[in-house]
Design a protein around this motif. Structure first.
Motif, PDB file in Angstrom:
ATOM      1  N   THR A  58     -93.653  12.551  -4.954  1.00  0.00           N
ATOM      2  CA  THR A  58     -93.454  12.522  -6.393  1.00  0.00           C
ATOM      3  C   THR A  58     -92.790  11.210  -6.756  1.00  0.00           C
ATOM      4  O   THR A  58     -92.202  10.551  -5.920  1.00  0.00           O
ATOM      5  CB  THR A  58     -92.534  13.643  -6.866  1.00  0.00           C
ATOM      6  OG1 THR A  58     -91.267  13.454  -6.248  1.00  0.00           O
ATOM      7  CG2 THR A  58     -93.091  14.991  -6.530  1.00  0.00           C
ATOM      8  N   SER A  59     -92.924  10.850  -8.004  1.00  0.00           N
ATOM      9  CA  SER A  59     -92.326   9.624  -8.458  1.00  0.00           C
ATOM     10  C   SER A  59     -91.998   9.793  -9.931  1.00  0.00           C
ATOM     11  O   SER A  59     -92.342  10.791 -10.542  1.00  0.00           O
ATOM     12  CB  SER A  59     -93.304   8.495  -8.209  1.00  0.00           C
ATOM     13  OG  SER A  59     -92.772   7.315  -8.713  1.00  0.00           O
ATOM     14  N   GLY A  60     -91.329   8.791 -10.494  1.00  0.00           N
ATOM     15  CA  GLY A  60     -90.934   8.888 -11.893  1.00  0.00           C
ATOM     16  C   GLY A  60     -92.086   8.592 -12.832  1.00  0.00           C
ATOM     17  O   GLY A  60     -93.240   8.515 -12.427  1.00  0.00           O
ATOM     18  N   CYS A  61     -91.720   8.424 -14.078  1.00  0.00           N
ATOM     19  CA  CYS A  61     -92.665   8.177 -15.172  1.00  0.00           C
ATOM     20  C   CYS A  61     -93.591   7.000 -14.855  1.00  0.00           C
ATOM     21  O   CYS A  61     -93.152   5.986 -14.354  1.00  0.00           O
ATOM     22  CB  CYS A  61     -91.834   7.867 -16.411  1.00  0.00           C
ATOM     23  SG  CYS A  61     -92.736   7.239 -17.797  1.00  0.00           S
ATOM     24  N   ILE A  83     -91.982   4.712  -6.048  1.00  0.00           N
ATOM     25  CA  ILE A  83     -91.048   5.307  -5.096  1.00  0.00           C
ATOM     26  C   ILE A  83     -90.674   6.713  -5.521  1.00  0.00           C
ATOM     27  O   ILE A  83     -90.801   7.072  -6.684  1.00  0.00           O
ATOM     28  CB  ILE A  83     -89.757   4.471  -4.948  1.00  0.00           C
ATOM     29  CG1 ILE A  83     -88.991   4.428  -6.277  1.00  0.00           C
ATOM     30  CG2 ILE A  83     -90.055   3.083  -4.456  1.00  0.00           C
ATOM     31  CD1 ILE A  83     -87.587   3.897  -6.133  1.00  0.00           C
ATOM     32  N   ASP A  84     -90.232   7.470  -4.553  1.00  0.00           N
ATOM     33  CA  ASP A  84     -89.695   8.783  -4.849  1.00  0.00           C
ATOM     34  C   ASP A  84     -88.215   8.591  -5.174  1.00  0.00           C
ATOM     35  O   ASP A  84     -87.435   8.192  -4.313  1.00  0.00           O
ATOM     36  CB  ASP A  84     -89.860   9.692  -3.620  1.00  0.00           C
ATOM     37  CG  ASP A  84     -89.383  11.103  -3.900  1.00  0.00           C
ATOM     38  OD1 ASP A  84     -88.584  11.280  -4.836  1.00  0.00           O
ATOM     39  OD2 ASP A  84     -89.816  12.018  -3.182  1.00  0.00           O
ATOM     40  N   PRO A  85     -87.830   8.829  -6.424  1.00  0.00           N
ATOM     41  CA  PRO A  85     -86.457   8.514  -6.834  1.00  0.00           C
ATOM     42  C   PRO A  85     -85.404   9.332  -6.090  1.00  0.00           C
ATOM     43  O   PRO A  85     -84.227   9.014  -6.133  1.00  0.00           O
ATOM     44  CB  PRO A  85     -86.440   8.844  -8.327  1.00  0.00           C
ATOM     45  CG  PRO A  85     -87.622   9.717  -8.567  1.00  0.00           C
ATOM     46  CD  PRO A  85     -88.630   9.385  -7.517  1.00  0.00           C
ATOM     47  N   SER A 144     -86.121   6.921 -18.633  1.00  0.00           N
ATOM     48  CA  SER A 144     -87.153   6.697 -17.637  1.00  0.00           C
ATOM     49  C   SER A 144     -86.600   5.969 -16.411  1.00  0.00           C
ATOM     50  O   SER A 144     -86.899   6.338 -15.282  1.00  0.00           O
ATOM     51  CB  SER A 144     -88.300   5.912 -18.254  1.00  0.00           C
ATOM     52  OG  SER A 144     -89.265   5.660 -17.284  1.00  0.00           O
ATOM     53  N   ARG A 159     -80.876  13.302 -10.928  1.00  0.00           N
ATOM     54  CA  ARG A 159     -81.326  12.265  -9.983  1.00  0.00           C
ATOM     55  C   ARG A 159     -80.263  11.210  -9.757  1.00  0.00           C
ATOM     56  O   ARG A 159     -80.114  10.697  -8.643  1.00  0.00           O
ATOM     57  CB  ARG A 159     -82.633  11.648 -10.488  1.00  0.00           C
ATOM     58  CG  ARG A 159     -83.766  12.635 -10.334  1.00  0.00           C
ATOM     59  CD  ARG A 159     -85.117  12.018 -10.566  1.00  0.00           C
ATOM     60  NE  ARG A 159     -86.159  13.014 -10.341  1.00  0.00           N
ATOM     61  CZ  ARG A 159     -87.370  12.948 -10.877  1.00  0.00           C
ATOM     62  NH1 ARG A 159     -87.697  11.937 -11.642  1.00  0.00           N
ATOM     63  NH2 ARG A 159     -88.249  13.873 -10.615  1.00  0.00           N
ATOM     64  N   HIS A 169     -96.761  11.826 -10.789  1.00  0.00           N
ATOM     65  CA  HIS A 169     -95.694  11.221 -11.587  1.00  0.00           C
ATOM     66  C   HIS A 169     -94.950  12.301 -12.356  1.00  0.00           C
ATOM     67  O   HIS A 169     -95.495  12.946 -13.225  1.00  0.00           O
ATOM     68  CB  HIS A 169     -96.268  10.160 -12.510  1.00  0.00           C
ATOM     69  CG  HIS A 169     -96.959   9.076 -11.726  1.00  0.00           C
ATOM     70  ND1 HIS A 169     -96.254   8.083 -11.106  1.00  0.00           N
ATOM     71  CD2 HIS A 169     -98.249   8.895 -11.406  1.00  0.00           C
ATOM     72  CE1 HIS A 169     -97.111   7.300 -10.452  1.00  0.00           C
ATOM     73  NE2 HIS A 169     -98.328   7.776 -10.612  1.00  0.00           N
ATOM     74  N   MET A 170     -93.686  12.500 -11.965  1.00  0.00           N
ATOM     75  CA  MET A 170     -92.924  13.598 -12.539  1.00  0.00           C
ATOM     76  C   MET A 170     -91.638  13.142 -13.205  1.00  0.00           C
ATOM     77  O   MET A 170     -90.560  13.336 -12.680  1.00  0.00           O
ATOM     78  CB  MET A 170     -92.625  14.631 -11.447  1.00  0.00           C
ATOM     79  CG  MET A 170     -93.884  15.228 -10.977  1.00  0.00           C
ATOM     80  SD  MET A 170     -93.997  16.739 -10.289  1.00  0.00           S
ATOM     81  CE  MET A 170     -92.961  17.758  -9.986  1.00  0.00           C
ATOM     82  N   ALA A 215     -86.563   7.500 -12.807  1.00  0.00           N
ATOM     83  CA  ALA A 215     -87.542   6.979 -11.859  1.00  0.00           C
ATOM     84  C   ALA A 215     -86.932   6.041 -10.825  1.00  0.00           C
ATOM     85  O   ALA A 215     -87.481   5.879  -9.743  1.00  0.00           O
ATOM     86  CB  ALA A 215     -88.662   6.254 -12.607  1.00  0.00           C
TER      87      ALA A 215
END
Lengths: 127, 619, 310
Positions: free
Chosen positions: A67-70, B126-128, B207, B246, A34-35, B211
């Motif tokens: 990778t993914s968000g918070c 998910i990968d943003p 966030s 992003r 989580h990045m 994300a």
């Protein structure tokens, strides 16, 4: 990517599902680091690098790292989620490069979750 | 698609079929029928699970329970236990071969248990940076439906019926805002997104943008269709570089895929989107100020009416929605307004994201149904105070909000209930305070903020906030006078009544609520020159209670001004002339022998200590 | 500069060095060549140069690495890049490192002479009082600024984005930059200034090499950012909004960095550091400046002495 039609949306969804569902002959395990800003500040990059190193050293090809968000629990960053085929995902917290190496050996290769670093097992309620 | 309560994923791989999947499946279906559950449960045959040795195997979703070695005989018991009584059938459950796993489940951890993710539906999943991953989680389905099967009126109706209210602060109904703008006739209209997130203590928008950037874009396209806009901007704070990166990537991907830009999904609808980076001014969270800033000018608000729905950016009809609001749009389009209303209360529907921070164990971003008590958020999800501390209250809504004391924590979190306390839900920053926080200092902190951020256009706000701040500074420095509290209240109310925009109209809220709920702290600052939290340096004396001091030396080592003397294992003493009142000794002492006393305190303090302890107990 | 300026030309193609030598020697400059980054470093270690012309794409030690090294070890040498690939990214990176100008390959003698003349003047003008804030900026920066202005000119509401890019290029927004923007965008200078002064993101003072931003948000306040800030102020001897005398650090207070989960938070350049204590903050800052590391060490030693005595 070419321009999509509405049918394409459905196709992408299905293709993605079949490509990335963990299964025999495909990917066996998936690790999500989580990045978000918090995670990166807490050291998620070092965790990611250590994990990639271990994977290339062990020469395994059936593990995807993404990778993914918070993940929401900023107090316990860096966080990572490890999912092994047929098992519910396990979230690890307060990670370091040393810890992720241990998790890689024990859980990802060995199949046994590392209890002392694990936070929770399962998925969150959406909707 | 029909909705089932649970999906029973029965393995039909070669191995399991050999072990009897077919018979098990028949038995399952028969049992489900017998119990009348056929509308709730769906049996699905899946490909090989790879766990052939223990077959036939079955996973139950969403419970994520994994059963193995199923037999026809065990099926009735399993259905009864799991699907009627709601407890997994232990006997056939998968356990770790070596040892039983002791990792808790989501529903066993309060932090996760009370949350329902709608805005944050893709959080951590998910990968943003990959549009395919967003699409695989039903992304852009709502946009497709809105553009092909719905009219502008249809979209507005669903959003209006859902009861969704703006998540940026004021809580204005989103559907209504869209309706106003859609009815204005104009060739050019703008759909705008407010990602300025100026409230200190709130970070949900960052966030979401980091994300799940596509969810914001999709919400904007749907909104643009509803109001008839073809151009949009996302206004993002310059302090959020990762969010900008992003979002830009997401815009590029969506444009390339024909989900944004010209002739979206070949429907003939155009909507072009750009990111605009803010330059750091709190007042730009106000909609008219934000639009001025987008025009490249000083971000100063202007009186309303005319409302932006009529005259907004470059005097064209414009709609400005907050990031969190927009991220909710696509699930509402897909699932309908009744689904959205199924959570929350009559007037505050759905879920709200809160940024839970401060003196609490589980700091983080949480999403809960509206109407949940504050107590649940702070004590269950947040895990309560740090060890040995006591929660005093919670600050809600940032510089426009207020402090709610601990005794009101049974309050349900809805727009109406929170406003009744004098605070606001605002963008959802919840900063928890314990007995280490001085409430007068807290009020001063927010006034410093608003006095500095006041754009200076209208006098009540520019001058009024400065006077309030000066008075608070005096109080924290021991120069407060009798009658100051009343003056603060009067002046605060005047500023609210006379200011031009939301900044001034809400700036006194932090003072008014702290006076309302923590009046005794103001009084003890003014009358007794005593900051009982030990924060205001001019109103604090740290004093070692010799009876409790063990002479461990922890305070002595930590003292930066070397103001503590004493031999090992004998009571220490603070030389007041040298003390800079930094609190480090107070934090360091494990025996609670360091007491917080009023300013200029000397001599044998036994009575005062007693009194102070009594006050603490009471609190 | 009384003597002829001494110039080092670095390129992996001998023909480039040869032609530069021919052109510049004719103008009276003292010119030497190096066939790559490594050779250049060795030469700079032994001789002193006023200017270095360097290619960017070279095997082994490339141009950017060389520029970084020069900036660190011999900051008074002026740098001009010669490149066949003037992509926006590499130019931007080089500009950030503080080059004076660039010459696109292939070049005509006239262009080379012209650029050299300007670069020599610029370096000479800067040399006597290096720390002094100059009212000039290098031609390459000016060119980049003009390019940004032209790109954005046609867009409505472009002033703020242009100011943001300008601050990225120059580091701050002194009157001379504002003037250029005002002219380029055809906006009154007073309006440009009013916008610059309104937004906290813009600064009219030069910043140090490293920008420390301390979060003053609510969560950080509750968690005690005040003590961290005090310690930083005391150690660096500057207040919020100031830059240290040696131009190493500037200190800024920001409203909220949106990383409240990690409160108290501080950001140095692009990196976010969470859960700060006065001591931890100093430890991190000292990574950017050895002098501070010594001060911190000294303090720790003193503390230990006190501890032993106690």
């Amino acid at each position: 990517m070419p321009r999509l039609t509405i049918e394409d949306l459905q196709k992408i969804k299905e293709k993605h599902k079949s490509d990335f569902t963990l299964r025999e002959g495909g990917y066996r395990a998936k690790v999500t680091v989580h990045m978000g800003t918090c995670g990166i500040a807490a050291g998620a990059r070092a965790v990611m690098t250590a994990l990639m190193d271990e994977i290339s050293k062990a020469n395994v090809t059936d593990v995807i790292v993404t990778t993914s968000g918070c993940a929401g629990l900023c107090a316990r960053e860096p966080l990572a989620t490890v999912e092994i085929m047929n098992r519910p995902p396990v979230k690890y917290c307060d990670l370091s490069d040393e810890k992720i190496k241990e998790i890689f050996k024990e859980h990802i290769l060995g199949g046994n979750p590392v209890e002392k670093y694990a936070l929770v097992v399962g998925s969150e309620t959406t909707y | 698609m029909e909705k089932f309560r649970a999906n029973l994923m029965l393995c039909a791989g070669t191995g399991c079929v050999a072990s009897g999947t077919k018979k098990v499946k028949d038995a399952l279906i028969e049992e489900i029928k017998k119990r009348g559950l056929e509308e709730e449960l769906k049996v699905v045959l899946t490909g090989c699970n790879g766990y052939c040795a223990e077959g036939p195997v079955m996973s139950v979703y969403p419970d994520e329970i994994f059963y193995q070695r199923l037999t026809v005989e065990e099926i009735p018991k399993l259905v009864e236990e799991h699907f009627l009584k709601g407890r997994p059938y232990q006997k056939l459950m998968f356990t770790e071969p070596e040892k039983k796993t002791a990792i808790p489940l989501m529903k066993e951890i309060p932090f996760f248990k009370h949350q329902v993710l709608r805005v944050l539906r893709n959080k951590g999943l998910i990968d943003p940076e990959k549009i395919e991953e967003y699409i695989s989680r039903d992304g852009y389905q709502a946009e497709a439906r809105a553009l092909t099967q719905m009219t502008s009126e249809d979209i507005i109706k669903v959003v209006k019926d859902s009861g969704l209210r703006g998540r940026g602060g004021a809580g204005f109904p989103t559907g209504l805002k869209w309706e106003f703008a859609s009815k204005v006739k104009s060739e050019v209209k703008f759909m705008l997104c407010n990602g300025d997130e100026g409230d200190p203590g709130a970070f949900m928008d960052r966030s979401v943008m980091e994300a799940d950037p596509h969810s914001v874009i999709e919400g904007m396209v749907i909104g643009a269709k509803a109001i008839g806009a073809h151009k949009g901007y996302i206004y993002v704070r310059a302090e959020y570089p990762l969010a900008v990166k992003r979002l830009q990537l997401a815009i590029d991907q969506a444009t390339e895929a024909g989900l944004l830009g010209k002739n979206i999904l070949d429907t003939g609808f155009d909507f072009e989107l750009e990111i605009y980076q803010g330059a750091g001014a709190f007042v730009c969270g106000e909609e008219t100020a934000l639009m001025r800033s987008l025009e490249g000018k000083r971000g100063m608000p202007r009186p309303r009416p005319p409302f932006p729905a009529h005259k907004g950016l470059w005097d064209k009809p414009s709609v400005l929605n907050n990031v969190e609001t927009l991220a909710q749009i696509s699930p509402i389009i897909i699932n309908g307004s009744d689904w959205y209303r199924s959570l929350g209360t009559e007037k505050s529907t759905g879920t709200k994201v809160f940024a839970l921070t401060g003196a609490i164990n589980n700091v983080g971003l949480v999403e809960v149904p509206m109407g949940i008590p504050l107590k649940t958020i702070i004590y269950d999800i947040g895990g309560g105070p740090k060890k040995g501390k006591k929660i005093k209250g919670v600050q809600l809504g940032g510089p426009s909000g207020g402090c709610i004391p601990e005794r009101l924590f049974d309050l349900p979190v809805t727009y109406e209930d929170i406003v009744a306390t004098g605070a606001i839900v605002g963008s959802g920053g919840m900063v928890v305070m314990d007995d280490n926080t001085c409430m007068v200092g807290m009020a001063k902190f927010f006034l410093e903020f608003t006095a500095d951020e006041s754009c200076g256009k209208c006098t009540p706000c520019r001058v009024g906030t400065k006077i309030l701040l000066d008075m608070l500074i005096d109080i924290t420095e021991g120069k407060g006078k009798e009658g100051d509290i009343e003056t603060l209240e009067d002046l605060g109310r005047d500023i609210i009544a006379a200011s031009l925009c939301g900044l001034g109209q809400t700036a006194p809220n932090p003072i008014l609520t702290t006076i309302r709920y923590f009046r005794e702290e103001f009084e003890s600052h003014i009358r007794d020159h005593w900051c009982k939290a030990g924060v205001c340096r001019a109103l604090t004396t740290f004093w070692i209670d010799e009876k409790m001091c063990k002479g461990c030396g922890a305070c002595l080592r930590g003292c930066p001004s070397k103001a503590i003397v004493g031999e090992k294992k004998k009571p220490h003493k603070i030389i007041q002339e040298l003390c800079v009142r930094c609190r480090s000794c107070y934090e360091a002492c494990k025996f609670k022998s360091i007491k917080i006393m009023p300013a200029k305190y000397e001599g044998e303090p036994s009575e005062l200590v007693g009194a102070a302890e009594a006050v603490k107990e009471e609190a | 500069m009384a003597e002829a300026a001494k110039i080092l030309v670095v390129d992996d193609e001998p023909v480039v060095i040869k032609s530069a030598e021919r052109v510049l020697r004719a103008e009276g400059y003292d010119v030497e060549g190096a066939l790559g980054g490594r050779e250049a470093i060795l030469k700079i270690e032994q001789n002193s140069y006023d200017l270095v012309f360097t290619d960017l794409k070279m095997p082994e030690v490339d141009g950017i690495t060389l520029i970084r090294w020069i900036k660190k070890s011999n900051p008074s040498i002026g740098i001009v890049i010669i490149t066949g690939y003037p992509s926006q990214d590499t130019i931007k990176e080089a500009l950030e490192l503080g080059i004076i100008d660039y010459v696109p390959k292939p070049f005509t003698p006239a262009v080379l002479v012209d650029v050299t003349k300007r670069a020599v003047e610029w370096t000479a003008g800067r040399k006597p009082e290096e720390k002094k804030i100059t009212e000039e900026f290098p031609p390459a920066m000016a060119a980049e600024l003009d390019r940004v202005i032209n790109d954005y000119k046609i867009k409505p509401g472009c002033l703020i984005p242009v100011l943001q890019r300008a601050q990225e290029i120059v580091g701050y927004l002194p009157p001379i930059v504002q003037k250029r923007i005002s002219k380029g965008l055809n906006i009154p200078q007073a309006e440009v200034h009013s916008v610059v002064s309104f937004y906290s993101f813009f600064t009219m003072k030069p910043r140090g090499d490293h920008n420390i931003r301390v979060c003053l948000g609510t969560a950080c306040y509750v968690k005690g950012i005040e003590t961290v800030l005090c310690k930083i102020r005391d150690t660096l001897k500057i207040d919020i909004g100031d830059t240290t005398e040696n131009r190493r650090f500037s200190l800024e207070g920001v409203r909220c960095l949106g990383a409240c989960g990690l409160a108290p938070v501080m950001v140095i350049d692009q990196d976010t550091y969470g859960a700060m204590t006065p001591k931890k903050a100093l430890g991190i800052i000292s990574r950017y400046d050895p002098a501070i590391a010594e001060a911190v060490l000294q303090e720790t030693v003193e503390e230990e002495i006190v501890e032993k005595e106690g």
